[in-house]
Design a protein around this motif. Structure first.
Motif, PDB file in Angstrom:
ATOM      1  N   LEU A 130       1.205   3.717  -1.637  1.00 11.51           N
ATOM      2  CA  LEU A 130       0.285   2.932  -2.457  1.00 11.51           C
ATOM      3  C   LEU A 130      -0.246   3.767  -3.612  1.00 11.51           C
ATOM      4  O   LEU A 130      -0.417   3.261  -4.731  1.00 11.51           O
ATOM      5  CB  LEU A 130      -0.866   2.415  -1.601  1.00 11.51           C
ATOM      6  CG  LEU A 130      -1.871   1.505  -2.301  1.00 11.51           C
ATOM      7  CD1 LEU A 130      -1.189   0.250  -2.831  1.00 11.51           C
ATOM      8  CD2 LEU A 130      -3.010   1.132  -1.347  1.00 11.51           C
TER       9      LEU A 130
ATOM     10  N   VAL B 121       2.320   3.733  -6.362  1.00 10.89           N
ATOM     11  CA  VAL B 121       2.354   2.426  -7.025  1.00 10.89           C
ATOM     12  C   VAL B 121       1.224   2.317  -8.041  1.00 10.89           C
ATOM     13  O   VAL B 121       1.442   1.950  -9.212  1.00 10.89           O
ATOM     14  CB  VAL B 121       2.252   1.286  -5.986  1.00 10.89           C
ATOM     15  CG1 VAL B 121       2.006  -0.052  -6.680  1.00 10.89           C
ATOM     16  CG2 VAL B 121       3.519   1.204  -5.152  1.00 10.89           C
TER      17      VAL B 121
ATOM     18  N   MET C 285       2.347  -3.422 -10.623  1.00  8.12           N
ATOM     19  CA  MET C 285       1.719  -3.228  -9.312  1.00  8.12           C
ATOM     20  C   MET C 285       2.251  -4.219  -8.295  1.00  8.12           C
ATOM     21  O   MET C 285       2.503  -3.875  -7.140  1.00  8.12           O
ATOM     22  CB  MET C 285       0.199  -3.391  -9.422  1.00  8.12           C
ATOM     23  CG  MET C 285      -0.520  -2.214 -10.011  1.00  8.12           C
ATOM     24  SD  MET C 285      -2.318  -2.304  -9.715  1.00  8.12           S
ATOM     25  CE  MET C 285      -2.707  -3.950 -10.294  1.00  8.12           C
TER      26      MET C 285
ATOM     27  N   ALA D 202       4.090  -3.069  -4.984  1.00 11.77           N
ATOM     28  CA  ALA D 202       3.504  -3.381  -3.682  1.00 11.77           C
ATOM     29  C   ALA D 202       4.469  -4.206  -2.840  1.00 11.77           C
ATOM     30  O   ALA D 202       4.564  -4.018  -1.619  1.00 11.77           O
ATOM     31  CB  ALA D 202       2.190  -4.135  -3.878  1.00 11.77           C
TER      32      ALA D 202
ATOM     33  N   THR E 183      -2.474   0.395   4.982  1.00 15.26           N
ATOM     34  CA  THR E 183      -1.873   0.553   3.666  1.00 15.26           C
ATOM     35  C   THR E 183      -1.165  -0.721   3.220  1.00 15.26           C
ATOM     36  O   THR E 183      -1.281  -1.138   2.060  1.00 15.26           O
ATOM     37  CB  THR E 183      -0.875   1.725   3.685  1.00 15.26           C
ATOM     38  OG1 THR E 183      -1.532   2.906   4.152  1.00 15.26           O
ATOM     39  CG2 THR E 183      -0.329   1.981   2.295  1.00 15.26           C
TER      40      THR E 183
ATOM     41  N   ALA F 248      -1.730  -3.246   0.047  1.00 13.85           N
ATOM     42  CA  ALA F 248      -0.654  -3.656  -0.860  1.00 13.85           C
ATOM     43  C   ALA F 248      -0.639  -5.169  -1.040  1.00 13.85           C
ATOM     44  O   ALA F 248      -0.401  -5.679  -2.140  1.00 13.85           O
ATOM     45  CB  ALA F 248       0.692  -3.162  -0.329  1.00 13.85           C
TER      46      ALA F 248
ATOM     47  N   VAL G 119      -3.240  -6.107  -3.502  1.00 19.88           N
ATOM     48  CA  VAL G 119      -2.811  -5.828  -4.874  1.00 19.88           C
ATOM     49  C   VAL G 119      -2.021  -7.011  -5.439  1.00 19.88           C
ATOM     50  O   VAL G 119      -2.207  -7.420  -6.590  1.00 19.88           O
ATOM     51  CB  VAL G 119      -1.972  -4.537  -4.911  1.00 19.88           C
ATOM     52  CG1 VAL G 119      -1.237  -4.400  -6.245  1.00 19.88           C
ATOM     53  CG2 VAL G 119      -2.863  -3.321  -4.680  1.00 19.88           C
TER      54      VAL G 119
END
Length: 370
Positions: A103, A106, A294, A298, A336, A340, A343
């Protein structure tokens, strides 16, 4: 909020709890609250605008680099990790920095390309990718380092770096990596054994082909409707982590595995939809460009790792120990991957906010719960 993403996340978390309950009932009491916490975290963090992610991206990346360095000095391993150190243990907090580093990369690259553009920025972006990948490769964690490198390439492509430049970079790097690969495999023979599938059947251990064979057996036993979490079975190490799909298939059958694949497809479709809608926004602002990058990054974080995990379970790839995102037991990966998902939610909402009303209504895929 994206309805598709909510459906996907709830499906994956539910299938994960079902599989863990069958593989190791004692762990469901620990995993259940964490799964609910992860879903709540997604809903809260998704309310942030992409500019917030882009602003903190460099700091998140730097922190993950520091944690990756700390792993080599104070890291701990597990009984199944062949002596490698991949975890940081601070008493009540135990996590795997390589999961957070995905992450971090990213957010860092999305922030970098949004601020600086893509022209003549290949060397800088390459340095960020190689530094992050190298620290994970050094642990050693070959599976995660390959995924990290692939993630970086996808991010560069999503940002608009020419495919010819990316191809040339990969070719040059591949040629330089040939002599390093031999030394690396000699220093870490367990990786070499996994890659060649072991020399003889007698040498197979629970972390190799036997594990895959037992996963196939459980998948076959599940049939179409599944045996349910209380069905008769033979447990083996790894069913609640990297072979969780065997438990999912056993308990919910082919229908459950189909739902699993459908959930990952929803994530792919939503992220690609973000990129498609972002291309319609005029003028293209740095925030919209960063949001698009992003979202694609993700998405690949989640689905790329799922692809590797499922290929391992199918016997196509050697055993890597990579968990199945949002399904496997393990809080580092769950946390995590939930971030994502947030995001992608944020990117979708921002892109839709900047679309003309007609363009938004013309798109049948982008559903929203805003």
């Amino acid at each position: 909020m994206s309805v598709q993403l909510l459906i996907a996340q709830v499906l994956l978390l539910s299938l994960g709890m079902l599989g863990i309950a069958a593989a190791d009932p004692d762990k469901i009491l620990d995993h259940g609250p964490k799964a609910l916490l992860a879903l709540g975290l997604t809903l809260v963090v998704a309310r942030l605008r992409p500019r917030a992610f882009l602003k903190v991206g460099p700091w998140v990346w730097v922190v993950t680099l520091v944690l990756l360095v700390l792993v080599h000095f104070i890291g701990v391993g597990t009984a199944e990790s062949a002596g490698t150190k991949r975890w940081l243990n601070f008493g009540v907090i135990r996590f795997q920095p390589s999961e957070m580093a995905k992450l971090g990369l990213v957010l860092m690259l999305a922030s970098f390309f949004a601020r600086r553009g893509v022209q003549n920025k290949l060397i800088s972006a390459t340095g960020m990718i190689l530094l992050t990948t190298g620290l994970i490769f050094w642990e050693p964690d070959l599976g995660s380092s390959v995924l990290m490198f692939a993630l970086g390439i996808i991010l560069m492509y999503a940002a608009g770096v020419r495919i010819s430049n990316i191809s040339g970079f990969m070719l040059a790097l591949g040629l330089m990596a040939i002599p390093v690969a031999g030394i690396y495999l000699e220093q870490h023979p367990y990786i070499k054994e996994r890659l060649i599938g072991y020399q003889t059947r007698d040498d197979v251990t629970a972390q190799g082909l036997d594990q895959i064979g037992m996963a196939h057996r459980d998948l076959r036993m599940g049939g179409i409707p599944g045996q349910g979490p209380d069905g008769p079975r033979y447990n083996y190490f790894g069913e609640h982590t990297d072979m969780i799909v065997a438990s999912v298939g056993f308990t919910s059958g082919l229908l459950g595995v189909a739902m699993l694949l459908f959930a990952y497809w929803l994530i792919v479709a939503t992220a690609l939809d973000v990129a498609h809608l972002a291309s319609r926004v005029r003028p293209m602002t740095p925030e919209i460009h960063g949001a698009s990058v992003m979202a694609i990054g993700a998405m690949f974080m989640i689905v790329g790792q799922a692809f590797v995990n499922l290929c391992v379970a199918a016997g196509i790839f050697p055993v890597t120990g990579v968990p199945l995102p949002l399904v496997s037991y393990g809080f580092s990966s769950l946390l995590t991957m939930s971030l994502a998902m947030a995001v992608i939610h944020s990117a979708m909402r921002e892109v839709r906010r900047h679309l003309p009303e007609q363009s938004e209504n013309d798109n049948p895929v982008a559903l929203s719960a805003d």
